[in-house]
Design a protein around this motif. Sequence first.
Motif, PDB file in Angstrom:
ATOM      1  N   LEU A   3      53.060  73.712   5.361  1.00 59.33           N
ATOM      2  CA  LEU A   3      54.061  74.660   5.556  1.00 59.33           C
ATOM      3  C   LEU A   3      55.000  74.600   3.974  1.00 59.33           C
ATOM      4  O   LEU A   3      55.117  75.618   3.506  1.00 59.33           O
ATOM      5  CB  LEU A   3      55.360  74.278   6.219  1.00 59.33           C
ATOM      6  N   ASN A   4      54.840  73.594   3.374  1.00 63.18           N
ATOM      7  CA  ASN A   4      55.261  73.377   1.666  1.00 63.18           C
ATOM      8  C   ASN A   4      54.387  74.096   0.911  1.00 63.18           C
ATOM      9  O   ASN A   4      55.026  74.824   0.090  1.00 63.18           O
ATOM     10  CB  ASN A   4      55.433  72.114   1.448  1.00 63.18           C
ATOM     11  N   GLU A   5      53.161  74.254   1.200  1.00 62.77           N
ATOM     12  CA  GLU A   5      52.198  74.975   0.293  1.00 62.77           C
ATOM     13  C   GLU A   5      52.394  76.524   0.592  1.00 62.77           C
ATOM     14  O   GLU A   5      52.575  77.207  -0.379  1.00 62.77           O
ATOM     15  CB  GLU A   5      50.869  74.660   0.572  1.00 62.77           C
ATOM     16  N   MET A   6      52.624  76.921   1.765  1.00 60.90           N
ATOM     17  CA  MET A   6      53.113  78.160   2.138  1.00 60.90           C
ATOM     18  C   MET A   6      54.419  78.598   1.554  1.00 60.90           C
ATOM     19  O   MET A   6      54.467  79.591   0.591  1.00 60.90           O
ATOM     20  CB  MET A   6      53.273  78.484   3.646  1.00 60.90           C
ATOM     21  N   GLY A  66      55.309  81.288  -2.448  1.00 60.00           N
ATOM     22  CA  GLY A  66      55.867  82.350  -1.890  1.00 60.00           C
ATOM     23  C   GLY A  66      55.989  83.006  -0.682  1.00 60.00           C
ATOM     24  O   GLY A  66      56.490  84.144  -0.679  1.00 60.00           O
ATOM     25  N   GLY A  67      55.712  82.399   0.329  1.00 63.63           N
ATOM     26  CA  GLY A  67      55.239  82.984   1.638  1.00 63.63           C
ATOM     27  C   GLY A  67      56.664  82.927   2.439  1.00 63.63           C
ATOM     28  O   GLY A  67      56.754  83.936   3.586  1.00 63.63           O
ATOM     29  N   GLU A  68      57.539  82.175   2.204  1.00 62.17           N
ATOM     30  CA  GLU A  68      58.809  81.992   3.047  1.00 62.17           C
ATOM     31  C   GLU A  68      58.543  81.936   4.659  1.00 62.17           C
ATOM     32  O   GLU A  68      58.754  82.886   5.321  1.00 62.17           O
ATOM     33  CB  GLU A  68      59.689  83.076   2.728  1.00 62.17           C
ATOM     34  N   CYS A 116      56.897  85.086   6.050  1.00 63.66           N
ATOM     35  CA  CYS A 116      57.932  86.086   6.271  1.00 63.66           C
ATOM     36  C   CYS A 116      58.361  86.789   5.001  1.00 63.66           C
ATOM     37  O   CYS A 116      59.373  87.358   4.895  1.00 63.66           O
ATOM     38  CB  CYS A 116      58.946  85.664   7.194  1.00 63.66           C
ATOM     39  N   ALA A 117      57.898  86.539   3.769  1.00 61.51           N
ATOM     40  CA  ALA A 117      58.327  87.126   2.750  1.00 61.51           C
ATOM     41  C   ALA A 117      58.174  88.657   2.831  1.00 61.51           C
ATOM     42  O   ALA A 117      57.346  89.297   3.317  1.00 61.51           O
ATOM     43  CB  ALA A 117      57.511  86.433   1.221  1.00 61.51           C
ATOM     44  N   ASP A 118      59.263  89.463   2.248  1.00 61.34           N
ATOM     45  CA  ASP A 118      59.116  90.920   2.512  1.00 61.34           C
ATOM     46  C   ASP A 118      57.779  91.475   1.638  1.00 61.34           C
ATOM     47  O   ASP A 118      57.120  92.192   2.458  1.00 61.34           O
ATOM     48  CB  ASP A 118      60.353  91.463   1.606  1.00 61.34           C
ATOM     49  N   GLU A 119      57.261  90.952   0.655  1.00 61.67           N
ATOM     50  CA  GLU A 119      56.144  91.294   0.084  1.00 61.67           C
ATOM     51  C   GLU A 119      54.994  90.176   0.200  1.00 61.67           C
ATOM     52  O   GLU A 119      55.412  88.992   0.391  1.00 61.67           O
ATOM     53  CB  GLU A 119      56.333  91.816  -1.163  1.00 61.67           C
ATOM     54  N   CYS A 166      49.717  84.025   5.669  1.00 58.59           N
ATOM     55  CA  CYS A 166      49.156  82.703   6.789  1.00 58.59           C
ATOM     56  C   CYS A 166      50.036  82.474   7.786  1.00 58.59           C
ATOM     57  O   CYS A 166      51.202  83.193   7.872  1.00 58.59           O
ATOM     58  CB  CYS A 166      49.500  81.620   5.730  1.00 58.59           C
ATOM     59  N   ALA A 167      49.068  81.920   8.771  1.00 55.53           N
ATOM     60  CA  ALA A 167      49.477  81.514   9.975  1.00 55.53           C
ATOM     61  C   ALA A 167      49.275  79.915  10.015  1.00 55.53           C
ATOM     62  O   ALA A 167      48.268  79.488   9.693  1.00 55.53           O
ATOM     63  CB  ALA A 167      48.901  82.067  11.081  1.00 55.53           C
TER      64      ALA A 167
END
Length: 191
Positions: free
Chosen positions: A56-59, A63-65, A83-86, A187-188
């Motif tokens: 999760l920290n890598e996400m 920039g993945g939020e 869940c990042a906008d882009e 990512c999931a």
Amino acid sequence: MKKSSTGKRQLPLEQEEALLETLKKRFGKYSKRHKGIDWNKLEKKLSENKAKLWSLNEMERTGGEPDVVGYDKKTDEYIFFDCADESPKGRRSVCYDHEALESRKEHKPANSALGMAEEMGVTLLTEDEYRELQTLGDFDTKTSSWIITPSEIRKRGGAIFGDRRYDHIFIYHNGAESYYAARGFRCALRV
């Protein structure tokens, strides 16, 4: 990155606490994404899964939020999506997979989507997951994201990606070796 006594990826305590605080704030801010999920139960599960917390920290770092978007009762797992906008900035300009990366004779990107995801301990979103994410907000309105490609398409040299334009979700195809500054991957992760 620190390795625990079992050899698994693990964050230093300060970084773990900071990540949990970030996730908690996001959880509160976007409550519509995870109706019926109890933060305290989720936090306990996260704290017990150090390798997943590292992922999760890598996400987050790229920039993945990440945010929790569901709970699978059958497997007792919480489901996180980027869940990042882009499409995450730290994961753009990559081709689809290692085979595509190796096929490029010149102007190779630094990495591939599947290669980075494997290093991070996560998976790319499937088409169904990508469409599910889009029910939670307007994502990829200026960018696009590689998604898991069916083997029949990949065998023929292609790969698929999605985006949102004109308030519709589009799934397109491209050569797997292609890469663009505005295309990354989402990512999931199941915890």
